[in-house]
Scaffold this active site. Structure first.
Site, PDB file in Angstrom:
ATOM      1  N   ARG A 131       7.640   0.600  13.427  1.00  0.00           N
ATOM      2  CA  ARG A 131       8.244   0.142  12.161  1.00  0.00           C
ATOM      3  C   ARG A 131       9.400  -0.836  12.385  1.00  0.00           C
ATOM      4  NH1 ARG A 131       5.662   3.449   8.273  1.00  0.00           N
ATOM      5  NH2 ARG A 131       5.258   5.480   9.178  1.00  0.00           N
ATOM      6  N   TYR A 145      10.996   8.757   1.185  1.00  0.00           N
ATOM      7  CA  TYR A 145      10.946   7.711   0.151  1.00  0.00           C
ATOM      8  C   TYR A 145      11.562   8.130  -1.182  1.00  0.00           C
ATOM      9  CZ  TYR A 145       7.800   5.612   3.531  1.00  0.00           C
ATOM     10  OH  TYR A 145       7.280   5.079   4.683  1.00  0.00           O
ATOM     11  N   ALA A 170       3.142  -0.814   4.772  1.00  0.00           N
ATOM     12  CA  ALA A 170       2.594  -0.777   6.139  1.00  0.00           C
ATOM     13  C   ALA A 170       2.172  -2.155   6.632  1.00  0.00           C
ATOM     14  CB  ALA A 170       1.419   0.190   6.194  1.00  0.00           C
ATOM     15  N   GLU A 210      12.503  -9.577   1.549  1.00  0.00           N
ATOM     16  CA  GLU A 210      11.727  -8.409   2.007  1.00  0.00           C
ATOM     17  C   GLU A 210      12.574  -7.154   1.789  1.00  0.00           C
ATOM     18  OE1 GLU A 210      11.385  -8.532   6.243  1.00  0.00           O
ATOM     19  OE2 GLU A 210      10.108  -6.739   6.359  1.00  0.00           O
ATOM     20  N   HIS A 268      12.624  -2.742   1.964  1.00  0.00           N
ATOM     21  CA  HIS A 268      12.041  -1.447   2.338  1.00  0.00           C
ATOM     22  C   HIS A 268      12.941  -0.345   1.820  1.00  0.00           C
ATOM     23  CE1 HIS A 268       9.225  -3.474   4.936  1.00  0.00           C
ATOM     24  NE2 HIS A 268      10.237  -4.246   5.309  1.00  0.00           N
ATOM     25  N   ARG A 328      13.289   4.537  12.466  1.00  0.00           N
ATOM     26  CA  ARG A 328      12.092   5.386  12.421  1.00  0.00           C
ATOM     27  C   ARG A 328      11.222   5.124  13.667  1.00  0.00           C
ATOM     28  NH1 ARG A 328       9.410   4.844   6.703  1.00  0.00           N
ATOM     29  NH2 ARG A 328       8.195   6.603   7.571  1.00  0.00           N
ATOM     30  N   ARG A 360       4.491  10.988  -2.167  1.00  0.00           N
ATOM     31  CA  ARG A 360       4.394  10.639  -0.767  1.00  0.00           C
ATOM     32  C   ARG A 360       5.715  10.885  -0.032  1.00  0.00           C
ATOM     33  NH1 ARG A 360       4.751   4.411   1.179  1.00  0.00           N
ATOM     34  NH2 ARG A 360       4.048   4.824   3.288  1.00  0.00           N
ATOM     35  N   PRO A 380       0.784  -1.234   0.000  1.00  0.00           N
ATOM     36  CA  PRO A 380       0.000   0.000   0.000  1.00  0.00           C
ATOM     37  C   PRO A 380       0.815   1.283   0.000  1.00  0.00           C
ATOM     38  CG  PRO A 380      -0.152  -1.138   2.114  1.00  0.00           C
ATOM     39  CD  PRO A 380       0.508  -2.077   1.162  1.00  0.00           C
ATOM     40  N   ASN A 381       0.319   2.224  -0.770  1.00  0.00           N
ATOM     41  CA  ASN A 381       0.857   3.593  -0.876  1.00  0.00           C
ATOM     42  C   ASN A 381       2.165   3.710  -1.653  1.00  0.00           C
ATOM     43  OD1 ASN A 381      -1.256   4.902   0.704  1.00  0.00           O
ATOM     44  ND2 ASN A 381      -0.389   3.790   2.445  1.00  0.00           N
ATOM     45  N   ASN A 406       7.926  -5.650  -0.992  1.00  0.00           N
ATOM     46  CA  ASN A 406       7.906  -4.535  -0.059  1.00  0.00           C
ATOM     47  C   ASN A 406       6.465  -4.481   0.460  1.00  0.00           C
ATOM     48  OD1 ASN A 406       7.814  -2.186   1.373  1.00  0.00           O
ATOM     49  ND2 ASN A 406       8.966  -0.982  -0.139  1.00  0.00           N
TER      50      ASN A 406
HETATM   51  C1  DQA Z   1       8.222   0.992   3.707  1.00  0.00           C
HETATM   52  C2  DQA Z   1       8.335   1.230   5.222  1.00  0.00           C
HETATM   53  C3  DQA Z   1       6.998   1.022   5.914  1.00  0.00           C
HETATM   54  O1  DQA Z   1       7.125   1.247   7.308  1.00  0.00           O
HETATM   55  C4  DQA Z   1       5.969   1.975   5.363  1.00  0.00           C
HETATM   56  O2  DQA Z   1       4.707   1.736   5.955  1.00  0.00           O
HETATM   57  C5  DQA Z   1       5.893   1.961   3.885  1.00  0.00           C
HETATM   58  C6  DQA Z   1       7.111   1.811   3.086  1.00  0.00           C
HETATM   59  C7  DQA Z   1       9.517   1.349   2.956  1.00  0.00           C
HETATM   60  O3  DQA Z   1       9.635   0.984   1.799  1.00  0.00           O
HETATM   61  O4  DQA Z   1      10.400   2.000   3.537  1.00  0.00           O
HETATM   62  O5  DQA Z   1       4.821   2.156   3.313  1.00  0.00           O
HETATM   63  O6  DQA Z   1       7.963  -0.392   3.490  1.00  0.00           O
END
Ligand code: DQA
Length: 148
Positions: free
Chosen positions: A110, A22, A76, A97, A99, A106, A17, A9-10, A73
């Protein structure tokens, strides 16, 4: 070798964002980057993005029996989902995995990842390059296991 690259998501809002966290490059640029890395390494890749946990579970299940490696990835859902790591375990596909940001530096929530225990590796804080590292790691791992 066939890889599935999943973004949660996002991440489709990259560039818009929180660019201080990011980066300024958008999601289209991330997908182009991932596809280039795969092409340069002779890897067939499919990319998938969803803002919905169950859809991500469905996509992981659909990879069963036809995909050699997964890069995910979970965004959240990393910090909340039990269903996503359960799906990864269910299909037994080696999964890295990734990120973009340094989740260890952070907010406290997280620092907890429900995905890490089922991943063969976790990479964070390296931006787009983290996806390259994940793809190359899986390629080496699978080649060592005799996959083409
Ligand atoms: C993320 C880190 C997560 O905590 C966050 O919710 C994201 C992006 C990252 O790529 O750094 O949406 O996975």
């Amino acid at each position: 070798m066939k890889f599935l690259i999943i973004n949660g998501p996002n991440l489709n809002f990259l560039g818009i964002r929180e660019p201080g966290i990011y980066g300024k490059q958008d999601f289209t640029a991330l997908i182009a980057y991932v596809e280039t890395v795969c092409a340069e390494n002779g890897i067939d890749c499919e990319t998938y993005q969803s803002n919905h946990e169950g859809d991500i579970v469905d996509r992981i299940q659909a990879a069963y029996g036809n995909t050699d490696g997964i890069v995910i990835n979970p965004a959240a859902y990393t910090h909340t989902s039990v269903a996503i790591p359960d799906a990864i375990k269910a299909v037994s596909i080696p999964t890295v995995e990734v990120h973009l940001s340094d989740i260890s530096a952070r907010e406290a929530f997280r620092k907890i990842s429900y995905v890490s225990p089922v991943a063969v590796k976790t990479i964070y804080g390296k931006g787009f390059t983290g996806y390259q590292e994940a793809i190359l790691y899986l390629k080496t791992l699978l080649a060592d296991n005799g996959r083409k």
